[in-house]
Write a protein that holds these residues in place. Structure first.
Motif, PDB file in Angstrom:
ATOM      1  N   LEU A  52       0.823  -1.197   0.000  1.00 36.44           N
ATOM      2  CA  LEU A  52       0.000   0.000   0.000  1.00 36.44           C
ATOM      3  C   LEU A  52       0.858   1.248   0.000  1.00 36.44           C
ATOM      4  CD1 LEU A  52      -2.633  -1.054   2.688  1.00 36.44           C
ATOM      5  CD2 LEU A  52      -2.806  -1.251   0.219  1.00 36.44           C
ATOM      6  N   THR A  53       0.382   2.261  -0.704  1.00 35.34           N
ATOM      7  CA  THR A  53       1.089   3.541  -0.711  1.00 35.34           C
ATOM      8  C   THR A  53       0.861   4.230   0.633  1.00 35.34           C
ATOM      9  OG1 THR A  53      -0.795   4.773  -1.565  1.00 35.34           O
ATOM     10  CG2 THR A  53       0.700   3.794  -3.195  1.00 35.34           C
ATOM     11  N   PRO A  54       1.718   5.187   1.002  1.00 35.09           N
ATOM     12  CA  PRO A  54       1.545   5.894   2.271  1.00 35.09           C
ATOM     13  C   PRO A  54       0.170   6.547   2.410  1.00 35.09           C
ATOM     14  CG  PRO A  54       3.711   6.348   1.394  1.00 35.09           C
ATOM     15  CD  PRO A  54       2.962   5.570   0.340  1.00 35.09           C
ATOM     16  N   LEU A  55      -0.368   7.107   1.331  1.00 39.69           N
ATOM     17  CA  LEU A  55      -1.679   7.742   1.387  1.00 39.69           C
ATOM     18  C   LEU A  55      -2.764   6.724   1.704  1.00 39.69           C
ATOM     19  CD1 LEU A  55      -3.552  10.166   1.057  1.00 39.69           C
ATOM     20  CD2 LEU A  55      -3.627   9.668  -1.388  1.00 39.69           C
ATOM     21  N   LYS A  57      -2.370   3.858   3.226  1.00 37.94           N
ATOM     22  CA  LYS A  57      -2.173   3.433   4.615  1.00 37.94           C
ATOM     23  C   LYS A  57      -2.770   4.441   5.582  1.00 37.94           C
ATOM     24  CE  LYS A  57       2.037   0.768   3.864  1.00 37.94           C
ATOM     25  NZ  LYS A  57       3.484   0.700   4.091  1.00 37.94           N
ATOM     26  N   GLU A  58      -2.582   5.737   5.263  1.00 40.67           N
ATOM     27  CA  GLU A  58      -3.098   6.796   6.121  1.00 40.67           C
ATOM     28  C   GLU A  58      -4.624   6.801   6.151  1.00 40.67           C
ATOM     29  OE1 GLU A  58      -3.132  11.648   6.078  1.00 40.67           O
ATOM     30  OE2 GLU A  58      -1.356  10.640   5.313  1.00 40.67           O
TER      31      GLU A  58
END
Length: 84
Positions: A52-55, A57-58
């Motif tokens: 998953l990309t950081p966004l 995940k956030e």
């Protein structure tokens, strides 16, 4: 270890890709490397889970939905109301 790779691509595609990379403050080489890495390391054939990309995940877990929520019925109801 980094190795040089030569690709033959349509000139207009190269220019568009350079512009895209520039707008995201990333080198074209790094962009291609990340793309190729995503293909070979996260597809269904390899059986590996998609990273998953950081966004993403956030944002994961921001919306709480009950376990019995029927998203297909909800979407169907929405479309039915929309196109009445």
């Amino acid at each position: 270890m980094e190795t040089r790779l030569t690709l033959r691509l349509n000139e207009s595609i190269i220019e568009k890709a350079k512009e895209y990379a520039r707008s995201r403050n990333i080198s074209l080489s790094k962009m291609v490397e990340q793309y190729l890495d995503s293909i070979v390391s996260t597809n269904e054939i390899t059986g590996k889970q998609i990273e998953l990309t950081p966004l993403v995940k956030e944002l994961s877990g921001v919306i709480k939905v009950s376990t019995d929520f029927d998203y297909k019925k909800d979407y169907s109801d929405y479309l039915e109301k929309k196109y009445q």
